[in-house]
Scaffold this motif. Structure first.
Motif, PDB file in Angstrom:
ATOM      1  N   ASP A  89      -1.481  -0.603  -0.547  1.00  0.00           N
ATOM      2  CA  ASP A  89      -0.238  -1.335  -0.227  1.00  0.00           C
ATOM      3  C   ASP A  89       0.388  -1.241   1.058  1.00  0.00           C
ATOM      4  O   ASP A  89       0.848  -0.391   1.379  1.00  0.00           O
ATOM      5  CB  ASP A  89       0.627  -0.465  -1.163  1.00  0.00           C
ATOM      6  N   GLY A 146       1.090   5.185  -0.479  1.00  0.00           N
ATOM      7  CA  GLY A 146       0.828   3.666  -0.339  1.00  0.00           C
ATOM      8  C   GLY A 146      -0.485   3.206  -0.285  1.00  0.00           C
ATOM      9  O   GLY A 146      -0.910   2.223   0.079  1.00  0.00           O
ATOM     10  N   GLU A 173       5.928   1.180   5.723  1.00  0.00           N
ATOM     11  CA  GLU A 173       7.359   1.669   5.625  1.00  0.00           C
ATOM     12  C   GLU A 173       7.101   3.109   6.127  1.00  0.00           C
ATOM     13  O   GLU A 173       7.819   3.811   6.973  1.00  0.00           O
ATOM     14  CB  GLU A 173       7.595   1.701   4.331  1.00  0.00           C
ATOM     15  N   ALA A 198       4.030  -0.552   1.819  1.00  0.00           N
ATOM     16  CA  ALA A 198       4.285   0.915   1.553  1.00  0.00           C
ATOM     17  C   ALA A 198       3.855   1.712   2.746  1.00  0.00           C
ATOM     18  O   ALA A 198       4.509   2.492   3.299  1.00  0.00           O
ATOM     19  CB  ALA A 198       3.794   1.431   0.172  1.00  0.00           C
ATOM     20  N   GLY A 235       7.467  -3.957   4.660  1.00  0.00           N
ATOM     21  CA  GLY A 235       7.520  -2.646   5.079  1.00  0.00           C
ATOM     22  C   GLY A 235       8.607  -2.271   6.047  1.00  0.00           C
ATOM     23  O   GLY A 235       9.264  -0.998   5.976  1.00  0.00           O
TER      24      GLY A 235
END
Length: 135
Positions: free
Chosen positions: A48, A45, A54, A51, A95
């Protein structure tokens, strides 16, 4: 269960986490800050935030499992976000929600979110560390 998570009267009740964690277990597990690397050291990611959050939470879960623990055992999370502003909160929460869905849990231990200037490598936007308590 080695932990009880509380929102004591007199403190605001926040949906994203509990204000207090009471530990009764006998072993502490300290998880080093996890960044958005996969098992091969590739950043997931890039650019991002959702992402990367996460992936960080998934990496924390992997580290906890290696010690015989899970998110249910986490007493405290600390999150470091590069160039944090409140406008980034929706991406951060996205996320966390994506990781929660994959893990089948909602991590709500007490937590601290800190804005930082930079992390270990320029493409990393977030780092998450954990302290867990197990029997």
């Amino acid at each position: 269960m080695a932990l009880t998570l509380l929102n004591p009267a007199g403190l605001p009740e926040i949906d994203a986490y509990r204000q207090v964690s009471v530990a009764t277990g006998s072993k502490l597990v300290f998880v080093a800050g996890q960044v958005a690397w996969d098992a091969d050291g590739v950043t997931i990611g890039e650019g991002d935030l959702a992402a990367q959050v996460e992936q960080c939470y998934l990496n924390v879960a992997t580290a906890l499992a290696g010690a015989g623990a899970s998110f249910a055992d986490v007493a405290k999370l600390t999150v470091y976000v590069v160039d944090w502003t409140p406008a980034k909160m929706p991406l951060f929460l996205e996320g966390v929600a994506r990781a929660s869905a994959k893990l089948g849990v909602t991590p709500v231990p007490p937590g601290t979110l800190l804005g930082v200037a930079a992390l270990d490598v320029p493409e990393h936007l977030v780092e998450v560390e954990a302290v867990a308590v197990i029997e």
